[in-house]
Design a protein around this motif. Sequence first.
Motif, mmCIF file in Angstrom:
data_model
loop_
_atom_site.group_PDB
_atom_site.id
_atom_site.type_symbol
_atom_site.label_atom_id
_atom_site.label_comp_id
_atom_site.label_asym_id
_atom_site.label_seq_id
_atom_site.Cartn_x
_atom_site.Cartn_y
_atom_site.Cartn_z
ATOM 1 N N GLU A 100 -6.917 -34.595 -32.422
ATOM 2 C CA GLU A 100 -5.473 -34.768 -32.543
ATOM 3 C C GLU A 100 -4.919 -34.290 -33.873
ATOM 4 O OE1 GLU A 100 -4.073 -38.591 -31.297
ATOM 5 O OE2 GLU A 100 -5.238 -38.515 -29.461
ATOM 6 N N LYS A 159 -2.937 -33.820 -22.469
ATOM 7 C CA LYS A 159 -4.134 -34.249 -21.739
ATOM 8 C C LYS A 159 -3.928 -35.621 -21.094
ATOM 9 C CE LYS A 159 -7.655 -36.316 -23.872
ATOM 10 N NZ LYS A 159 -8.863 -36.581 -24.640
ATOM 11 N N SER A 160 -3.162 -36.479 -21.735
ATOM 12 C CA SER A 160 -2.958 -37.853 -21.261
ATOM 13 C C SER A 160 -1.896 -37.950 -20.171
ATOM 14 C CB SER A 160 -2.554 -38.749 -22.426
ATOM 15 O OG SER A 160 -3.539 -38.703 -23.425
ATOM 16 N N GLU A 161 -1.092 -36.906 -19.991
ATOM 17 C CA GLU A 161 -0.031 -36.941 -18.986
ATOM 18 C C GLU A 161 -0.587 -36.636 -17.592
ATOM 19 O OE1 GLU A 161 3.134 -34.324 -20.061
ATOM 20 O OE2 GLU A 161 3.335 -35.204 -22.057
ATOM 21 N N LYS A 162 0.142 -37.076 -16.586
ATOM 22 C CA LYS A 162 -0.262 -36.801 -15.206
ATOM 23 C C LYS A 162 -0.241 -35.286 -14.977
ATOM 24 C CE LYS A 162 0.788 -37.780 -10.434
ATOM 25 N NZ LYS A 162 1.656 -38.437 -9.470
ATOM 26 N N CYS A 176 -11.123 -34.101 -27.995
ATOM 27 C CA CYS A 176 -9.855 -33.540 -28.451
ATOM 28 C C CYS A 176 -9.534 -34.004 -29.875
ATOM 29 C CB CYS A 176 -8.746 -33.975 -27.497
ATOM 30 S SG CYS A 176 -7.316 -32.912 -27.535
ATOM 31 N N CYS A 182 -3.589 -32.476 -27.036
ATOM 32 C CA CYS A 182 -4.214 -33.783 -26.806
ATOM 33 C C CYS A 182 -3.237 -34.743 -26.118
ATOM 34 C CB CYS A 182 -4.718 -34.369 -28.119
ATOM 35 S SG CYS A 182 -6.094 -33.450 -28.835
ATOM 36 N N ALA A 183 -1.965 -34.673 -26.484
ATOM 37 C CA ALA A 183 -0.963 -35.520 -25.833
ATOM 38 C C ALA A 183 -0.768 -35.101 -24.377
ATOM 39 C CB ALA A 183 0.361 -35.447 -26.589
#
Length: 78
Positions: free
Chosen positions: A26, A36-39, A24, A33-34
């Motif tokens: 950024e 992607k990091s979340e549940k 990804c 990309c942000a």
Amino acid sequence: MDKLDKKTIIDKCLRYVDKYLEYCDEASTPFVCALKSEKGGVDKIKKFVLNRAIQTGFPVGKCIMDMERTLNPEYVDF
């Protein structure tokens, strides 16, 4: 087109999404990309990209850029 062909196309699309998210960028897609990091974020991205690709015929990269625009508050129309 039979079920096997459709499944193959869907699997290929989702593999492309996985590959993009693995690397990804950024600088060009910070909101994707942000997310992607979340549940549940990866699943949201895959669902959006798959739906957009089916509806428009756009390639995965363009669909990801479309998602970036929908997540970016600078592009929201009021």
